[in-house]
Design an enzyme around this catalytic site. Structure first.
Site, short mmCIF file in Angstrom:
data_model
loop_
_atom_site.label_atom_id
_atom_site.label_comp_id
_atom_site.label_asym_id
_atom_site.label_seq_id
_atom_site.Cartn_x
_atom_site.Cartn_y
_atom_site.Cartn_z
N HIS A 124 11.07 0.39 11.42
CA HIS A 124 12.20 0.23 10.50
C HIS A 124 12.30 -1.37 10.03
CE1 HIS A 124 13.36 3.97 11.48
NE2 HIS A 124 13.80 3.81 12.49
N SER A 153 10.26 6.29 14.87
CA SER A 153 11.33 5.23 15.37
C SER A 153 11.46 5.16 17.02
CB SER A 153 12.80 5.97 14.90
OG SER A 153 13.95 5.07 15.03
#
Length: 244
Positions: free
Chosen positions: A171, A136
């Site tokens: 994501h 992330s």
């Protein structure tokens, strides 16, 4: 150089982008894949939880995953309650085989790193051959720019360490709006062409070039997203080696 001697080989500079790991996956496949690229017994693995504000539960999850389960020497570098002076900080980071950056707020993390000089130390570690990796925010930070929710709504951040050319979007398949927002951002030129990771994938870059893509999920892929020259974006799903 004396005749008959061999020059010291230049270290390979490597970055691994992770679409998962100890914080989200129970099987540990992506972390094991990442560690397979460290050619030493009992590698030193330092976790930087800066993006989460050094959240204690995040630190414990890292230690629980790496301390008993893997043949390595894990450590944690907190910056919000920093304990090391400048010399000790540099010594610790440059002695690591792996620097693993956690998720959270990309923009805040980069700002804190620069205040403490960690950005410069990570560049030095990279040039010395330390494997840099993260999930992330910990994937976003290595490129020139990234797609992020650091400011609330999804937007672009034209800021990063610039160790990898282009941009990164994590994501890609799991958060609503990620895919169309990133494509439109690249199409508009707000971010350069880059790499989008579905959750469950990993991408290894060696000397700035993509050299391996893997997945722990049958449907998950790494995507290359580029402007198409007509106001839109081209997207290519790359073949990924399934992890066992």
């Amino acid at each position: 150089m004396r005749a008959g001697t061999n020059p010291t080989p230049t270290p390979r500079r490597r970055v691994a982008l992770l679409g998962g790991g100890f914080s989200s996956d129970d099987d540990g496949l992506l972390d094991d894949w990442m560690l397979s690229h460290v050619r030493t017994d009992w590698p030193r693995v330092c976790f930087l939880p800066t993006a989460s504000g050094d959240a204690p539960e995040y630190v414990e999850r890292f230690l629980d995953a790496f301390r008993p389960r893997r043949h390595c020497m894990p450590s944690v570098l907190p910056l919000f309650q920093r304990e090391l002076d400048n010399e000790a900080l540099r010594t610790h980071l440059l002695s690591q085989d792996v620097v693993y950056v956690g998720g959270g707020n990309t923009a805040n993390m980069l700002a804190v790193w620069r205040v403490h000089g960690v950005d410069r130390l990570l560049r030095e570690a990279y040039d010395r051959g330390t494997l840099l990796c993260g999930i992330s925010a910990g994937a976003n930070c290595w490129a020139e720019g990234s797609h992020t929710d650091s400011f609330g709504p999804l937007t672009f951040l034209r800021d990063g360490l610039g160790l990898l050319p282009g941009s990164v979007c994590p994501h890609y398949d799991s958060e609503p709006g990620r895919s169309p927002s990133y494509r439109s951002t690249v199409a508009a030129g707000s971010l350069p062409a880059g790499w989008a990771l579905d959750d469950g994938t990993g991408a290894l870059f060696t000397d700035g070039r993509l050299t391996e893509t893997v997945t722990r999920l049958p449907h998950a892929r790494v995507h290359r997203v580029e402007p198409d020259g007509r106001g839109g974006a081209d997207e290519q799903a790359l073949e990924c080696r399934p992890l066992p």
